[in-house]
Every structure is written in structure tokens, then in C-alpha cells.
Design a protein around this motif. Structure first.
Motif, short mmCIF file in Angstrom:
data_model
loop_
_atom_site.label_atom_id
_atom_site.label_comp_id
_atom_site.label_asym_id
_atom_site.label_seq_id
_atom_site.Cartn_x
_atom_site.Cartn_y
_atom_site.Cartn_z
N MET A 60 0.83 -1.21 0.00
CA MET A 60 0.00 0.00 0.00
C MET A 60 0.87 1.26 0.00
O MET A 60 0.57 2.21 -0.73
N LEU A 61 1.93 1.28 0.80
CA LEU A 61 2.81 2.44 0.83
C LEU A 61 3.54 2.62 -0.50
O LEU A 61 3.75 3.75 -0.95
N GLY A 62 3.94 1.52 -1.12
CA GLY A 62 4.60 1.61 -2.42
C GLY A 62 3.69 2.17 -3.49
O GLY A 62 4.09 3.02 -4.29
N CYS A 63 2.46 1.69 -3.51
CA CYS A 63 1.49 2.21 -4.49
C CYS A 63 1.19 3.68 -4.23
O CYS A 63 1.08 4.48 -5.17
N LEU A 64 1.09 4.06 -2.96
CA LEU A 64 0.85 5.45 -2.62
C LEU A 64 2.01 6.34 -3.06
O LEU A 64 1.80 7.42 -3.62
N ALA A 65 3.23 5.89 -2.82
CA ALA A 65 4.41 6.67 -3.23
C ALA A 65 4.48 6.82 -4.74
O ALA A 65 4.79 7.90 -5.26
N LEU A 66 4.20 5.75 -5.47
CA LEU A 66 4.25 5.83 -6.93
C LEU A 66 3.12 6.72 -7.48
O LEU A 66 3.30 7.45 -8.45
N MET A 67 1.96 6.68 -6.84
CA MET A 67 0.86 7.54 -7.26
C MET A 67 1.19 9.01 -6.97
O MET A 67 0.92 9.88 -7.81
N VAL A 71 1.74 12.32 -9.78
CA VAL A 71 1.03 13.60 -9.80
C VAL A 71 1.87 14.77 -9.31
O VAL A 71 1.43 15.90 -9.36
N TRP A 72 3.10 14.49 -8.82
CA TRP A 72 3.97 15.56 -8.29
C TRP A 72 4.45 16.43 -9.43
O TRP A 72 4.94 15.97 -10.44
#
Length: 73
Positions: A60-67, A71-72
């Protein structure tokens, strides 16, 4: 006249690359934890809940970081 946000561009790029690296690292950790949990289950028949939870949280943290890296700006 110069843009006041121009010095922030290299910082934003660095943050984006760090997010990509962190996301990939978290997904790699998740894959390793799932493999270990599966191997423990196959060998002993006991579900390794701690490895599964670490793998789930890491995924979950990996997917959040990549997402966030996507968008950054």
C-alpha cells in the motif's frame, strides 16, 4: 523578469525521483514478504501473518508513493 518558482524545479524533480525509488523499494519488500509467507505456509502449514501484514502495508505504501510521484509537479 524571472519566475520565482524556477529554483524549486530541481527540488521537485529530486522529490519525484526519491518517491519513485521509495515506491519501488516498498513494492520489492512486499514481494519478498509474500514469497517468505508463502514458503513458510508451504513448508509448515502455518500462515505467517506477520510477513503477510508487512507485505500488505508495504504494498500500500509503495502504491501510494508511486501515485504521488505521478502527480507531483
Amino acid at each position: 523578469m524571472t519566475d520565482p518558482a524556477s529554483p524549486a524545479r530541481p527540488v521537485a524533480a529530486a522529490i519525484r525521483y526519491l518517491l519513485i525509488a521509495a515506491g519501488c523499494g516498498c513494492l520489492l519488500l512486499a514481494a519478498i514478504c509474500v514469497v517468505i509467507a508463502s514458503q513458510v505456509f508451504i513448508q509448515t502449514g502455518v500462515f505467517a501473518q506477520s510477513y503477510a501484514m508487512v507485505g500488505l502495508i508495504s504494498a500500500m505504501l509503495g502504491c501510494l508513493a508511486l501515485m504521488l510521484a505521478r502527480v507531483w509537479r
